[in-house]
Design a protein around this motif. Structure first.
Motif, mmCIF file in Angstrom:
data_model
loop_
_atom_site.group_PDB
_atom_site.id
_atom_site.type_symbol
_atom_site.label_atom_id
_atom_site.label_comp_id
_atom_site.label_asym_id
_atom_site.label_seq_id
_atom_site.Cartn_x
_atom_site.Cartn_y
_atom_site.Cartn_z
ATOM 1 N N GLY A 143 38.583 30.492 69.057
ATOM 2 C CA GLY A 143 37.683 30.939 70.121
ATOM 3 C C GLY A 143 37.638 29.933 71.268
ATOM 4 O O GLY A 143 37.968 28.754 71.094
ATOM 5 N N VAL A 144 37.186 30.450 72.423
ATOM 6 C CA VAL A 144 37.246 29.625 73.639
ATOM 7 C C VAL A 144 36.280 28.425 73.616
ATOM 8 O O VAL A 144 36.711 27.302 73.904
ATOM 9 C CB VAL A 144 37.015 30.511 74.888
ATOM 10 C CG1 VAL A 144 36.791 29.674 76.131
ATOM 11 C CG2 VAL A 144 38.204 31.443 75.075
ATOM 12 N N PRO A 145 35.008 28.605 73.270
ATOM 13 C CA PRO A 145 34.102 27.437 73.397
ATOM 14 C C PRO A 145 34.563 26.238 72.573
ATOM 15 O O PRO A 145 34.613 25.110 73.085
ATOM 16 C CB PRO A 145 32.754 27.983 72.888
ATOM 17 C CG PRO A 145 32.839 29.462 73.067
ATOM 18 C CD PRO A 145 34.275 29.826 72.865
ATOM 19 N N THR A 153 37.710 17.162 75.672
ATOM 20 C CA THR A 153 37.247 15.814 75.290
ATOM 21 C C THR A 153 38.362 15.021 74.604
ATOM 22 O O THR A 153 38.355 13.797 74.618
ATOM 23 C CB THR A 153 36.063 15.872 74.295
ATOM 24 O OG1 THR A 153 36.506 16.562 73.120
ATOM 25 C CG2 THR A 153 34.878 16.585 74.884
ATOM 26 N N GLY A 154 39.277 15.727 73.962
ATOM 27 C CA GLY A 154 40.360 15.045 73.251
ATOM 28 C C GLY A 154 39.891 14.407 71.954
ATOM 29 O O GLY A 154 40.625 13.646 71.324
ATOM 30 N N ARG A 155 38.675 14.729 71.516
ATOM 31 C CA ARG A 155 38.146 14.037 70.333
ATOM 32 C C ARG A 155 38.861 14.504 69.068
ATOM 33 O O ARG A 155 39.429 15.597 69.031
ATOM 34 C CB ARG A 155 36.633 14.224 70.219
ATOM 35 C CG ARG A 155 36.206 15.574 69.725
ATOM 36 C CD ARG A 155 34.691 15.655 69.539
ATOM 37 N NE ARG A 155 34.330 17.030 69.234
ATOM 38 C CZ ARG A 155 34.318 17.521 68.000
ATOM 39 N NH1 ARG A 155 34.615 16.758 66.975
ATOM 40 N NH2 ARG A 155 33.989 18.796 67.795
ATOM 41 N N HIS A 156 38.803 13.653 68.046
ATOM 42 C CA HIS A 156 39.422 13.994 66.767
ATOM 43 C C HIS A 156 38.385 14.690 65.896
ATOM 44 O O HIS A 156 37.259 14.212 65.781
ATOM 45 C CB HIS A 156 39.886 12.727 66.029
ATOM 46 C CG HIS A 156 40.877 11.921 66.817
ATOM 47 N ND1 HIS A 156 41.393 10.722 66.369
ATOM 48 C CD2 HIS A 156 41.462 12.127 68.012
ATOM 49 C CE1 HIS A 156 42.226 10.233 67.259
ATOM 50 N NE2 HIS A 156 42.282 11.068 68.271
ATOM 51 N N ALA A 157 38.772 15.777 65.248
ATOM 52 C CA ALA A 157 37.863 16.455 64.312
ATOM 53 C C ALA A 157 38.215 16.009 62.894
ATOM 54 O O ALA A 157 39.378 15.710 62.598
ATOM 55 C CB ALA A 157 38.015 17.967 64.445
ATOM 56 N N THR A 158 37.210 15.997 62.024
ATOM 57 C CA THR A 158 37.492 15.689 60.617
ATOM 58 C C THR A 158 38.103 16.940 59.980
ATOM 59 O O THR A 158 38.008 18.042 60.535
ATOM 60 C CB THR A 158 36.187 15.360 59.865
ATOM 61 O OG1 THR A 158 35.330 16.521 59.945
ATOM 62 C CG2 THR A 158 35.469 14.174 60.469
ATOM 63 N N ALA A 159 38.674 16.750 58.792
ATOM 64 C CA ALA A 159 39.264 17.896 58.090
ATOM 65 C C ALA A 159 38.184 18.925 57.777
ATOM 66 O O ALA A 159 38.415 20.138 57.899
ATOM 67 C CB ALA A 159 39.927 17.411 56.809
ATOM 68 N N GLN A 164 35.965 24.311 58.906
ATOM 69 C CA GLN A 164 34.851 25.142 59.354
ATOM 70 C C GLN A 164 35.238 25.929 60.617
ATOM 71 O O GLN A 164 34.903 27.102 60.749
ATOM 72 C CB GLN A 164 33.666 24.227 59.629
ATOM 73 C CG GLN A 164 32.356 24.962 59.680
ATOM 74 C CD GLN A 164 31.288 24.059 60.305
ATOM 75 O OE1 GLN A 164 31.580 22.940 60.766
ATOM 76 N NE2 GLN A 164 30.091 24.545 60.311
ATOM 77 N N LEU A 165 35.987 25.271 61.504
ATOM 78 C CA LEU A 165 36.398 25.944 62.744
ATOM 79 C C LEU A 165 37.502 26.967 62.503
ATOM 80 O O LEU A 165 37.746 27.822 63.339
ATOM 81 C CB LEU A 165 36.906 24.896 63.750
ATOM 82 C CG LEU A 165 35.864 23.996 64.412
ATOM 83 C CD1 LEU A 165 36.538 22.878 65.197
ATOM 84 C CD2 LEU A 165 34.980 24.826 65.340
ATOM 85 N N GLY A 166 38.194 26.835 61.390
ATOM 86 C CA GLY A 166 39.304 27.750 61.118
ATOM 87 C C GLY A 166 40.652 27.202 61.553
ATOM 88 O O GLY A 166 41.650 27.924 61.622
ATOM 89 N N ILE A 167 40.710 25.901 61.845
ATOM 90 C CA ILE A 167 41.998 25.310 62.243
ATOM 91 C C ILE A 167 42.879 25.145 61.012
ATOM 92 O O ILE A 167 44.088 25.340 61.078
ATOM 93 C CB ILE A 167 41.793 23.935 62.941
ATOM 94 C CG1 ILE A 167 40.968 24.113 64.212
ATOM 95 C CG2 ILE A 167 43.145 23.295 63.260
ATOM 96 C CD1 ILE A 167 40.627 22.806 64.921
ATOM 97 N N VAL A 168 42.272 24.763 59.886
ATOM 98 C CA VAL A 168 43.064 24.637 58.652
ATOM 99 C C VAL A 168 42.582 25.669 57.638
ATOM 100 O O VAL A 168 41.461 26.173 57.704
ATOM 101 C CB VAL A 168 42.999 23.208 58.053
ATOM 102 C CG1 VAL A 168 43.557 22.197 59.026
ATOM 103 C CG2 VAL A 168 41.589 22.830 57.647
ATOM 104 N N ASP A 169 43.462 25.964 56.684
ATOM 105 C CA ASP A 169 43.149 27.003 55.696
ATOM 106 C C ASP A 169 42.556 26.439 54.425
ATOM 107 O O ASP A 169 41.871 27.138 53.698
ATOM 108 C CB ASP A 169 44.447 27.757 55.353
ATOM 109 C CG ASP A 169 45.065 28.352 56.598
ATOM 110 O OD1 ASP A 169 44.494 29.313 57.137
ATOM 111 O OD2 ASP A 169 46.090 27.809 57.088
ATOM 112 N N GLU A 170 42.854 25.167 54.169
ATOM 113 C CA GLU A 170 42.398 24.583 52.917
ATOM 114 C C GLU A 170 42.304 23.071 53.097
ATOM 115 O O GLU A 170 43.108 22.481 53.826
ATOM 116 C CB GLU A 170 43.454 24.902 51.846
ATOM 117 C CG GLU A 170 42.926 24.939 50.434
ATOM 118 C CD GLU A 170 44.042 25.350 49.465
ATOM 119 O OE1 GLU A 170 44.403 26.536 49.445
ATOM 120 O OE2 GLU A 170 44.544 24.459 48.753
ATOM 121 N N VAL A 171 41.328 22.453 52.411
ATOM 122 C CA VAL A 171 41.216 20.989 52.440
ATOM 123 C C VAL A 171 41.270 20.488 51.002
ATOM 124 O O VAL A 171 40.670 21.095 50.115
ATOM 125 C CB VAL A 171 39.899 20.545 53.118
ATOM 126 C CG1 VAL A 171 39.693 19.048 52.988
ATOM 127 C CG2 VAL A 171 39.901 20.924 54.599
#
Ligand SMILES: CC(C)(COP(=O)(O)OP(=O)(O)OC[C@H]1O[C@@H](n2cnc3c(N)ncnc32)[C@H](O)[C@@H]1OP(=O)(O)O)[C@@H](O)C(=O)NCCC(=O)NCCSC(=O)/C=C/CCCCCCCCCCCCC(=O)O
Length: 718
Positions: A143-145, A153-159, A164-171
């Motif tokens: 999603g856009v937001p 921001t270029g910030r790093h997200a944790t796994a 939670q955002l849906g970038i990865v399928d499994e941790v």
């Protein structure tokens, strides 16, 4: 490069190999293309895993390869090859997936991450945008937001956040590669139709226009003239207005404008500069790789004012046992309460355990006897500091490193008060000490390489960027500030207002103009120093009021202090505030009247000064001092100065730092302007071009990484 192996008979594993962060160099990209073709052509292989060697998936495009002659397969078609594959491709993300690394993962059909992995698109911090499909795929996926926030921001997200955002399928808490191989086996032969992000519909939502408008407003406000954040928003916008292929064309177009920009060059230079300063050296040949730091388990802080409190917090958060000393019981109690609050807030913000139990408070200096390192953080008063160093020399166990938190006093003079001057160094923290990333580590002529290495290492442990600098008045940062401030004062004498000077500097990209900074830090700080130097002559009139030691001097700051105008804390300074401690600076008619009256008294005729002149005089005077500092061997290279100015003095990062900026403007141009201004103001020493800039300009202005070759080795400092 990338190497290929087969696991469990049916899974082709492609491992990126380019230490230390498996950046996507030409060889790595070529390796991925070759091994992908191989995996796709082997009939036994039913699915593919892409991972990185040594527990690091990928740190992104290889920044060192950015330039005119880029070789190897381009990133975008390489990622399309992966996404278009008819066999499932799973990214096994360990360590980092950043920039092009995450874009590569987004081209895979599935992503499995280790719980400690960090993911992000930090291209904006290098003056770029995620130009390998990141601006088109990520908004389609999450999603856009959320995509806008991560990309601008270029910030790093944790796994966990990525899941939670849906970038990865499994941790997984175990090996991401093993989990990915298992996962790859489970999805072999399944349809990939719903797994190719580029085929996802364009993000839709009734409030998209509003979201983009808000995002644009926010980046324009916070970017302070940086173009990449604004361009990132434009690129993400293309993902909602254009079909994927057209969006990719737009992304490419916008990427190209950034790629060749001065700002991208500045930010990439700065990225490496910040890492280069840890490889310190001194004029005598002491070096980071030949000097061993001493172990430090217990540290002590003497003086729990604002600086001492922040330093105690930094040390405790670095995991050290801390003895915090304040001799007045009441102040000690106050400090204890304040430090506890700071630690609590910081632990909450950073999601780390509370470090309150690391600090023991004491009223007696004797309590530091068994510390491995002591940081004295009392007032900036040489006599007081000397007394404390004499005491420490008698109290501390042999081998204790004695550090002073000073913003400019002579380290050697303090060292001479002790029995082991080789163990004395300066640690110049910046306020607030537990927040600001910069630490100037000051070595005196007698400091040992070991002492310097220990203080540098200590800074690193506290999460600071430590820069080693030689001992001189004001060290690097404050020494360069002097001619800059001086020019700002002279501009007021000649007709400018504080608002005009500040506006020019803020338009250049400084977070705050020089007068707002002065109001914030307190005009009395500089006044005290000038008084100690014998520069303040109350009630002086006539020509002598504006001359000191044969050089032009402006007493404006002194006169304001004589009126009790110390800045924000008194509610009046170069600006007015609604109350003492107020933060919103408003132009002050009293100040304007005062300036008019001052000019009339000194026979100065106000003139209209254009922006260019204000900017050039302030910045070039500062830069000229920077060259003098290099020539004197106080800083080892221009990178040291630039890192100090970006991290400690609000110099806009997208302009690289003062020395990089000088190179970008052109050394011959800077020299020509300095010569011009020095001709107009021969009584201003700070405008007299230093011989190093002359030498460099006369040698066809070599690139900044070659300047060190032109610096004559000064006499040994260490
Ligand atoms: C978090 C890190 C990865 C690791 O941190 P840490 O463990 O603390 O270690 P460091 O000290 O930071 O780093 C160790 C050394 O590794 C070097 N390093 C790190 N990352 C890179 C990198 N990406 N490339 C090269 N070298 C790297 C680092 O410098 C250290 O070495 P040294 O001490 O300096 O010797 C951390 O390192 C980190 O955050 N790294 C950066 C991550 C990052 O920002 N990644 C994004 C990179 S940019 C990118 O990926 C862009 C992708 C878009 C597409 C690109 C398209 C290619 C160009 C096409 C050309 C088109 C031309 C257009 C013009 C025209 O049209 O004409």
């Amino acid at each position: 490069m990338a190497f290929y192996s087969r696991v469990s008979g049916s899974v082709g594993v492609i491992t990126l190999q380019n230490p230390p962060v498996n950046a996507l160099s030409a060889a790595v990209r070529q390796g991925i293309v070759d091994t992908m073709h191989r995996a796709l052509s082997e009939p036994e292989v039913k699915s593919v895993v892409i991972c990185g060697q040594n527990g690091k998936f990928c740190g992104g495009a290889d920044i060192r390869e950015f330039g005119a002659n880029m070789r190897g397969p381009p990133l975008v078609p390489m990622i399309h090859l992966i996404e278009a594959a008819e066999k499932p491709v799973v990214a096994a993300i360990e360590g980092v997936a950043l920039g092009g690394g995450l874009e590569l993962a987004l081209g895979c059909h599935y992503r499995i991450a280790h719980s400690k992995a960090r993911l992000g698109l930090p291209e904006v911090t290098l003056g770029l945008l995620p130009g390998a499909g990141g601006t088109q795929r990520l908004p389609r996926l999450i999603g856009v937001p959320a995509a806008l926030e991560l990309i601008t921001t270029g910030r790093h997200a944790t796994a966990a956040e990525a899941l939670q955002l849906g970038i990865v399928d499994e941790v997984t808490d175990h090996s991401a590669v093993d989990a990915a191989v298992k996962f790859a086996q489970s999805v072999a032969g399944k349809s990939l139709d719903a797994r190719r992000i580029s085929t996802y519909p364009r993000p839709r939502s009734p409030d998209l226009a509003e979201i983009f408008e808000k995002a644009m407003k926010e980046v324009r406000r916070s970017a302070r003239g940086a173009i990449a954040p604004v361009t990132c928003v434009q690129a993400v916008h293309a993902s909602v207005t254009l079909p994927y292929a057209k969006g990719m064309e737009r992304e490419r177009e916008l990427f190209s404008t950034l790629f060749t920009s001065g700002q991208a060059h500045a930010l990439q230079y700065y990225f490496f500069a910040q890492r280069a300063v840890s490889r310190w050296s001194t004029p005598s040949g002491a070096r980071w790789d030949t000097s061993k730091p001493r172990p430090v388990h217990k540290a002590a802080v003497i003086g729990l004012g604002t600086m001492g409190r922040g330093i105690s917090v930094s040390l405790a958060q670095a995991g050290l046992s801390v003895v915090a000393v304040e001799t007045q019981e009441k102040q000690l109690l106050e400090a204890k309460q304040a430090v506890s609050g700071m630690l609590e807030r910081s632990a909450k913000r950073r999601g780390v355990p509370l470090a309150d139990d690391k600090i023991k408070y004491n009223c007696s200096v004797q309590a530091v006897a068994d510390a491995d390192l002591v940081i004295e953080a009392v007032f900036e008063d040489m006599a007081l500091k000397k007394t404390i160093f004499q005491q420490l020399s008698g109290i501390c166990k042999p081998g204790t490193l004695l550090c002073t938190n000073t913003s400019g006093l002579d380290i050697d003079e303090l060292a001479s008060q002790t029995q082991s001057p080789e163990l004395v160094v300066g640690m110049h923290f910046f306020a607030p000490a537990h927040v600001m990333k910069l630490l100037e580590v000051v070595y005196g002529p007698r400091s040992s390489p070991e002492a310097l290495a220990t203080a540098m290492e200590m800074g690193k442990k506290m999460g600071k960027v430590s820069v080693a600098v030689g001992n001189c008045r004001g060290f690097v940062g404050n020494r360069m500030l002097k001619p800059y401030l001086e020019q700002a004062f002279f501009l007021l004498e000649e007709g400018a207002t504080p608002e005009q000077v500040d506006q020019v500097l803020e338009e250049f990209g400084f977070a705050m103009g020089v007068f707002k900074v002065s109001d914030l830090s307190g005009l009395d700080v500089g006044w005290k120093v000038r008084k100690a130097d014998g520069l303040v002559v109350p009630g002086s009139t006539g020509k002598s009021a504006r001359i000191r030691g044969g050089s032009r001097y402006s007493p404006l700051g002194d006169l304001l202090c004589e009126q009790g105008r110390f800045g924000q804390k008194t509610g009046r300074g170069w600006y007015q505030y609604d109350k003492p401690g107020g933060r919103v600076a408003k132009p002050d008619p009293w100040l304007h009247g005062f300036l008019e009256e001052y000019r009339a008294r000194h026979g100065l005729v106000a003139r209209r000064i254009d922006h260019q002149e204000m900017l050039e005089r302030c910045l070039y005077a500062l830069i000229n001092e920077g060259f003098q500092i290099l020539q004197d061997g106080i800083a080892a290279g221009p990178e040291d100065i630039d890192v100090i100015y970006v991290l400690g003095y609000g110099w806009p990062r997208h302009r690289g730092g003062p020395m990089f900026y000088a190179g970008l403007v052109g050394l011959d141009k800077v020299l020509e302007r300095l010569e011009h201004y020095h001709q107009v103001y021969p009584d201003v020493l700070g405008l007299k071009p230093c011989s190093l800039i002359r030498k460099l300009a006369a040698s066809s202005s070599p690139p900044i990484h070659r300047w060190r070759e032109f610096i004559q080795k000064p006499r040994s400092q260490l």
